[in-house]
Design an enzyme around this catalytic site. Structure first.
Site, PDB file in Angstrom:
ATOM      1  N   LYS A 201       0.855  -1.250  -0.119  1.00  5.33           N
ATOM      2  CA  LYS A 201       0.094   0.028   0.019  1.00  5.33           C
ATOM      3  C   LYS A 201       0.842   1.266  -0.057  1.00  5.33           C
ATOM      4  O   LYS A 201       1.532   1.493   0.945  1.00  5.33           O
ATOM      5  CB  LYS A 201      -0.965   0.104   1.342  1.00  5.33           C
ATOM      6  CG  LYS A 201      -2.088   1.228   1.058  1.00  5.33           C
ATOM      7  CD  LYS A 201      -2.618   1.416   2.237  1.00  5.33           C
ATOM      8  CE  LYS A 201      -2.075   2.354   3.321  1.00  5.33           C
ATOM      9  NZ  LYS A 201      -1.687   3.666   2.723  1.00  5.33           N
ATOM     10  N   GLY A 254       7.829   4.819   7.783  1.00  4.76           N
ATOM     11  CA  GLY A 254       6.895   6.167   8.237  1.00  4.76           C
ATOM     12  C   GLY A 254       7.419   6.669   9.351  1.00  4.76           C
ATOM     13  O   GLY A 254       8.569   6.486   9.552  1.00  4.76           O
ATOM     14  N   SER A 255       6.485   7.415  10.065  1.00  5.88           N
ATOM     15  CA  SER A 255       6.739   8.030  11.120  1.00  5.88           C
ATOM     16  C   SER A 255       6.784   6.961  12.404  1.00  5.88           C
ATOM     17  O   SER A 255       6.260   6.017  12.266  1.00  5.88           O
ATOM     18  CB  SER A 255       5.530   9.046  11.600  1.00  5.88           C
ATOM     19  OG  SER A 255       4.306   8.130  11.906  1.00  5.88           O
ATOM     20  N   THR A 256       7.689   7.364  13.314  1.00  5.73           N
ATOM     21  CA  THR A 256       8.021   6.690  14.546  1.00  5.73           C
ATOM     22  C   THR A 256       6.707   6.602  15.213  1.00  5.73           C
ATOM     23  O   THR A 256       6.416   5.219  15.718  1.00  5.73           O
ATOM     24  CB  THR A 256       8.979   7.324  15.310  1.00  5.73           C
ATOM     25  OG1 THR A 256      10.138   7.362  14.718  1.00  5.73           O
ATOM     26  CG2 THR A 256       9.186   6.754  16.635  1.00  5.73           C
ATOM     27  N   GLY A 259       4.797   3.810  13.371  1.00  5.70           N
ATOM     28  CA  GLY A 259       5.395   2.535  13.595  1.00  5.70           C
ATOM     29  C   GLY A 259       5.510   1.662  14.950  1.00  5.70           C
ATOM     30  O   GLY A 259       5.371   0.610  14.803  1.00  5.70           O
ATOM     31  N   GLU A 276      11.289   0.913   9.284  1.00  9.31           N
ATOM     32  CA  GLU A 276      12.155   2.174   9.180  1.00  9.31           C
ATOM     33  C   GLU A 276      11.388   3.466   9.437  1.00  9.31           C
ATOM     34  O   GLU A 276      10.611   3.850   8.644  1.00  9.31           O
ATOM     35  CB  GLU A 276      12.591   2.063   7.515  1.00  9.31           C
ATOM     36  CG  GLU A 276      13.186   0.817   6.981  1.00  9.31           C
ATOM     37  CD  GLU A 276      14.610   0.608   7.627  1.00  9.31           C
ATOM     38  OE1 GLU A 276      15.189   1.545   8.165  1.00  9.31           O
ATOM     39  OE2 GLU A 276      14.983  -0.386   7.301  1.00  9.31           O
ATOM     40  N   CYS A 310      14.109  10.879   5.561  1.00 11.16           N
ATOM     41  CA  CYS A 310      14.030  10.526   7.004  1.00 11.16           C
ATOM     42  C   CYS A 310      15.487  10.640   7.528  1.00 11.16           C
ATOM     43  O   CYS A 310      15.621  10.789   8.618  1.00 11.16           O
ATOM     44  CB  CYS A 310      13.779   8.962   7.092  1.00 11.16           C
ATOM     45  SG  CYS A 310      14.686   7.797   5.543  1.00 11.16           S
ATOM     46  N   GLU A 408      11.340  15.623  14.693  1.00  9.23           N
ATOM     47  CA  GLU A 408      11.394  15.636  13.239  1.00  9.23           C
ATOM     48  C   GLU A 408      10.299  16.669  12.565  1.00  9.23           C
ATOM     49  O   GLU A 408       9.143  16.524  12.562  1.00  9.23           O
ATOM     50  CB  GLU A 408      11.132  14.363  12.808  1.00  9.23           C
ATOM     51  CG  GLU A 408      11.203  14.160  11.283  1.00  9.23           C
ATOM     52  CD  GLU A 408      11.085  12.602  11.090  1.00  9.23           C
ATOM     53  OE1 GLU A 408      10.095  11.909  11.450  1.00  9.23           O
ATOM     54  OE2 GLU A 408      12.039  12.046  10.286  1.00  9.23           O
TER      55      GLU A 408
HETATM   56  P1  NAI Z   1       2.636   7.965   8.370  1.00  7.64           P
HETATM   57  O1  NAI Z   1       3.773   7.333   9.241  1.00  7.64           O
HETATM   58  O2  NAI Z   1       1.319   8.193   9.059  1.00  7.64           O
HETATM   59  O3  NAI Z   1       2.516   7.281   6.921  1.00  7.64           O
HETATM   60  C1  NAI Z   1       3.418   6.463   6.431  1.00  7.64           C
HETATM   61  C2  NAI Z   1       2.293   5.517   5.834  1.00  7.64           C
HETATM   62  O4  NAI Z   1       1.654   4.459   6.985  1.00  7.64           O
HETATM   63  C3  NAI Z   1       1.357   5.469   4.956  1.00  7.64           C
HETATM   64  O5  NAI Z   1       1.269   4.654   3.778  1.00  7.64           O
HETATM   65  C4  NAI Z   1       0.215   5.653   5.885  1.00  7.64           C
HETATM   66  O6  NAI Z   1      -1.356   5.318   5.027  1.00  7.64           O
HETATM   67  C5  NAI Z   1       0.500   4.459   6.776  1.00  7.64           C
HETATM   68  N1  NAI Z   1      -0.413   4.466   7.963  1.00  7.64           N
HETATM   69  C6  NAI Z   1      -0.736   5.631   8.766  1.00  7.64           C
HETATM   70  N2  NAI Z   1      -1.536   5.030   9.935  1.00  7.64           N
HETATM   71  C7  NAI Z   1      -1.411   3.681   9.734  1.00  7.64           C
HETATM   72  C8  NAI Z   1      -1.769   2.484  10.616  1.00  7.64           C
HETATM   73  N3  NAI Z   1      -2.613   2.955  11.725  1.00  7.64           N
HETATM   74  N4  NAI Z   1      -1.654   1.326  10.206  1.00  7.64           N
HETATM   75  C9  NAI Z   1      -1.079   1.067   9.141  1.00  7.64           C
HETATM   76  N5  NAI Z   1      -0.556   1.757   8.187  1.00  7.64           N
HETATM   77  C10 NAI Z   1      -0.704   3.134   8.659  1.00  7.64           C
HETATM   78  O7  NAI Z   1       3.013   9.578   7.933  1.00  7.64           O
HETATM   79  P2  NAI Z   1       2.371  10.863   7.640  1.00  7.64           P
HETATM   80  O8  NAI Z   1       1.103  10.872   8.473  1.00  7.64           O
HETATM   81  O9  NAI Z   1       2.130  10.911   6.249  1.00  7.64           O
HETATM   82  O10 NAI Z   1       3.440  11.850   8.046  1.00  7.64           O
HETATM   83  C11 NAI Z   1       3.481  12.465   9.396  1.00  7.64           C
HETATM   84  C12 NAI Z   1       5.036  12.817   9.933  1.00  7.64           C
HETATM   85  O11 NAI Z   1       5.761  11.392   9.751  1.00  7.64           O
HETATM   86  C13 NAI Z   1       5.681  13.397   8.916  1.00  7.64           C
HETATM   87  O12 NAI Z   1       5.570  14.738   9.099  1.00  7.64           O
HETATM   88  C14 NAI Z   1       7.119  13.154   8.987  1.00  7.64           C
HETATM   89  O13 NAI Z   1       7.755  14.031  10.340  1.00  7.64           O
HETATM   90  C15 NAI Z   1       6.927  11.438   9.627  1.00  7.64           C
HETATM   91  N6  NAI Z   1       7.224  10.926   8.398  1.00  7.64           N
HETATM   92  C16 NAI Z   1       8.480  10.199   8.365  1.00  7.64           C
HETATM   93  C17 NAI Z   1       8.842   9.346   7.191  1.00  7.64           C
HETATM   94  C18 NAI Z   1      10.427   8.771   7.219  1.00  7.64           C
HETATM   95  O14 NAI Z   1      10.589   8.246   6.313  1.00  7.64           O
HETATM   96  N7  NAI Z   1      10.910   8.850   8.365  1.00  7.64           N
HETATM   97  C19 NAI Z   1       7.787   9.119   6.195  1.00  7.64           C
HETATM   98  C20 NAI Z   1       6.634   9.756   6.198  1.00  7.64           C
HETATM   99  C21 NAI Z   1       6.384  10.623   7.259  1.00  7.64           C
END
Ligand code: NAI
Ligand code: MG
Length: 504
Positions: A201, A254-256, A259, A276, A310, A408
Site C-alpha cells: 500500500k 514512515g513515522s515513528t 511504527g 524504518e 528520513c 522531526e
Molecule cells: P505516517 O507514518 O502516518 O504514514 C506512512 C504510511 O503509513 C502511509 O502509507 C500511511 O497510509 C500508513 N499508515 C498510517 N497510519 C497507519 C496505521 N494505523 N496502520 C497502518 N498503516 C498506517 O506518516 P504521515 O502521517 O504521512 O506523516 C506524518 C509525519 O511522519 C511527517 O511529518 C514526518 O515527520 C513523518 N514521516 C517520516 C517518514 C520517514 O521516512 N521517516 C516518512 C513519512 C512521514
C-alpha cells in the site's frame, strides 16, 4: 526583492503519457488484474506545486484488503513463485528493472507532480534507484542459502545438521510519500528475491507511481497474486493489513508514531516486523574542513527533497571556529535551493507534499521563533500559485529544549549550533530518541573513524550525506526502527531459518 521571490511558480503542462495515467479509472491491482473496488469511495490526487486536484484513486474497503491478502496467500501457498527456478525469478526481476528504465521519463514526471519533487531529481535519484534495487536483489534469488553445521554436543558422525532459508510468506508492505516509487521497489525487491508474496500500500498522498509500477510488474511476467497493489488510508486499509491473520510479515516505512502502533498491532499474531522510522540526524562539522566543499554539502543534507527525508541532516553542529563561515556558505546556496514548481527544469527543490505538511513545517518555524530562535535564512512562504512552498530555512540561536531541535520537522529547516568540545558535541548529537543517521565532516581520518563509532546511528556518513546503496544495509538505532533493509541483511529479513537434524 531577491531572485527567490520573483521566480514564476506556475506548474507546467503535463506530458501526454502522464495525462493518460491521470485519466485512468480508479482500480486496484489484485491477483494479476486491475479490478474495481467493492465500494465507490476515492481519494483525490493533488499536485502540490499548484494545490490542484489532478486525478483520483480507490479508497480500499475492508473487503478489498481481504481480497488482496487472499490472492497473496494463495500465490504463496501454491508455490507458483517460490518454487520457480531462481534463474526464472531473477530474469523477471531484471525485466521489471528494464521496464522501469524504459519508462523512466514518465515515472519521473508522475513522481514529480505527485510528491512535488523536481522532475530532474526524480529522474536522477528515485527512478534509477528503484531499478537498482530490483537488479541488486535479483542476484540474490539464486545465491542465498543455508549451511551445514556439525553438532557441538553430540558425538561426531551420529547426527547431520543443516539449515534452510525459506521465504517468510505473505508480506504487508506500507510505504510513505517522500520517495514513493523508490520505497515501493525497495520493499518489493526482497519479496521477489526471497520467494515471498506481497500486498503493498502506497501512501494516500502519493499513489501514482505504485499503480503504474503494477502495470510494469504485470508486463514483466510476475505470476498473478505474487504482488498486489492496493490504495487507501493508513488507519483503515493499512491497519487491516497489519492485523490480518493471513499476513506473516509487516514491512513499514514512515513515522515513528505509526511504527510503534504497527508494532503493537502486529504483536497479536506475532508477525515478523521491520520498521524504518523517523530521524533527527546530527551533522558534525570539525574545525579543519574545506568550507567551499562542506557548506554546500551540509546544505544539501537538509534541503534535498525539501527536507522530507528520513535521514535529513536537520541538526547542524559546527565547530565555533568555522560556524559563521559554514552558515554563510549555506546561505549562499539559497538560490540553488529556491523552491520551484516540480516540472520547472531549473528546480532543485519543490514544494512540500501536502497542505498538512506545509502547515506542520510552518508551525515548527513559528514555534522556533517563539522560543527565541533567529531566522538566518528563509522561514517564509515564497510567492506562488496555490502550491505548498516553504523557503529553505536556517535557524540559529537555538537550544536543546526547543521543539525545532528535538522533533522531526520533515521540511527544509535546519537548526545550526556551535560547539567547542568534541565530547560535548557527541553527547548532544546522541541526545535524541532517534538514531537513524548522522554525518561527520572532517579531513582527519582518525577523527572521522572515532566520531563515527561514537554516534548512535544506523548509518554514519563522512564528508557526504544521504548516500544510500542497495548493497549496504540500512536501519535505525533506538526509536528509528527495527531490522534492516538492503544488502544481505535486507534479504534475510524475508526468510525464516529452518534447522534440519538427521540421525545417521
Ligand atoms: P505516517 O507514518 O502516518 O504514514 C506512512 C504510511 O503509513 C502511509 O502509507 C500511511 O497510509 C500508513 N499508515 C498510517 N497510519 C497507519 C496505521 N494505523 N496502520 C497502518 N498503516 C498506517 O506518516 P504521515 O502521517 O504521512 O506523516 C506524518 C509525519 O511522519 C511527517 O511529518 C514526518 O515527520 C513523518 N514521516 C517520516 C517518514 C520517514 O521516512 N521517516 C516518512 C513519512 C512521514
Ligand atoms: Mg499519519
Amino acid at each position: 526583492m531577491n531572485e527567490v521571490t520573483t521566480i514564476n511558480r506556475t506548474q507546467r503542462e503535463y506530458s501526454d503519457a502522464v495525462k493518460k495515467a491521470l485519466g485512468r479509472k480508479p482500480q486496484l491491482f489484485i491477483n494479476g488484474e486491475w479490478v474495481d473496488s467493492s465500494g465507490d469511495a476515492t481519494i483525490d490526487v493533488e499536485d502540490p506545486s499548484s494545490g490542484k486536484v489532478i486525478s483520483k484513486f480507490v479508497e480500499s474497503t475492508d473487503k478489498d484488503v481481504d481480497r488482496a491478502i487472499a490472492a497473496a496467500r494463495t500465490a504463496f501457498d501454491d508455490g507458483r513463485w517460490r518454487d520457480m527456478p531462481p534463474i526464472a525469478r531473477e530474469k523477471i526481476m531484471h525485466r521489471i528493472a528494464d521496464l522501469i528504465e524504459a519508462h523512466a521519463d514518465e515515472l519521473a514526471e508522475l513522481e514529480a507532480i505527485d510528491v512535488g519533487k523536481p522532475k530532474g531529481m526524480a529522474g536522477a535519484v528515485d527512478v534509477p534507484g528503484a531499478a537498482a534495487h530490483f537488479r541488486y536483489m535479483a542476484g540474490w534469488a539464486g545465491k542465498a542459502g543455508g549451511e551445514t553445521q556439525a553438532p557441538y554436543a553430540m558425538p561426531a558422525g551420529t547426527m547431520f545438521g543443516y539449515t534452510l532459508k525459506e521465504p517468510v510468506g505473505v508480506c504487508a508492505q506500507i510505504v510513505p510519500w517522500n520517495f514513493p516509487l523508490l520505497m515501493a521497489c525497495l520493499k518489493l525487491a526482497p519479496v521477489l528475491a526471497s520467494g515471498c508474496t506481497s500486498v503493498l500500500k502506497p501512501a494516500e498522498q502519493t499513489s501514482l507511481t505504485a499503480l503504474r509500477l503494477a502495470d510494469l510488474i504485470q508486463e514483466a511476467g510476475v505470476p498473478a497474486g505474487v504482488i498486489n497493489i492496493i490504495t487507501g488510508y493508513g488507519h483503515t486499509a493499512g491497519d487491516r493489513m497489519v492485523k490480518h491473520p493471513d499476513v506473516d510479515k509487516v514491512a513499514f516505512t514512515g513515522s515513528t508514531e505509526i511504527g510503534k502502533l504497527i508494532n503493537r498491532n502486529a504483536t497479536e499474531t506475532l508477525k515478523h516486523v521491520t520498521l524504518e522510522l523517523g530521524g533527527k540526524s546530527p551533522v558534525v562539522v570539525m574545525p579543519d574542513v574545506d568550507i567551499a566543499e562542506t557548506a554546500p554539502g551540509v546544505a544539501g543534507a537538509i534541503f534535498f527533497n525539501s527536507g522530507q527525508v528520513c535521514v535529513a541532516g536537520s541538526r547542524l553542529y559546527a565547530h565555533k571556529s568555522v560556524f559563521d563561515k559554514v552558515v554563510e556558505g549555506m546561505a549562499e546556496t539559497a538560490h540553488f535551493w529556491a523552491p520551484r514548481a516540480s516540472l520547472d527544469p531549473e528546480g532543485h527543490m519543490g514544494p512540500l507534499v501536502s497542505k498538512e505538511q506545509h502547515e506542520r513545517v510552518l508551525g515548527y518555524i513559528e514555534a522556533g521563533k517563539r522560543d527565541g530562535a533567529s531566522v538566518l535564512m528563509g522561514g517564509d512562504v515564497p510567492s506562488n500559485d496555490g502550491g505548498y512552498y516553504v523557503s529553505p530555512t536556517i535557524l540559529t540561536d537555538v537550544n536543546p529544549q526547543m521543539s525545532v531541535v528535538r522533533e522531526e520537522i520533515f521540511g527544509p529547516v535546519v537548526v545550526a549550533q556551535r560547539f567547542e568540545d568534541l565530547d560535548e558535541v557527541v553527547k548532544e548529537a546522541n541526545d535524541t530518541p532517534y538514531g537513524l543517521a548522522a554525518g561527520v565532516w572532517t579531513k582527519d581520518v582518525s577523527a572521522a573513524v572515532r566520531i563515527a563509532s561514537r554516534l548512535k546511528a544506523g548509518t554514519v556518513w563522512v564528508n557526504t550525506h544521504a548516500m544510500i546503496d542497495p548493497a549496504l544495509p540500512f536501519g535505525g538505532y533506538k526509536e528509528s526502527g527495527i531490522g534492516h533493509e538492503q544488502g544481505r541483511l535486507g534479504l534475510e529479513a524475508y526468510f525464516e531459518t529452518k534447522t534440519v537434524l538427521m540421525k545417521l
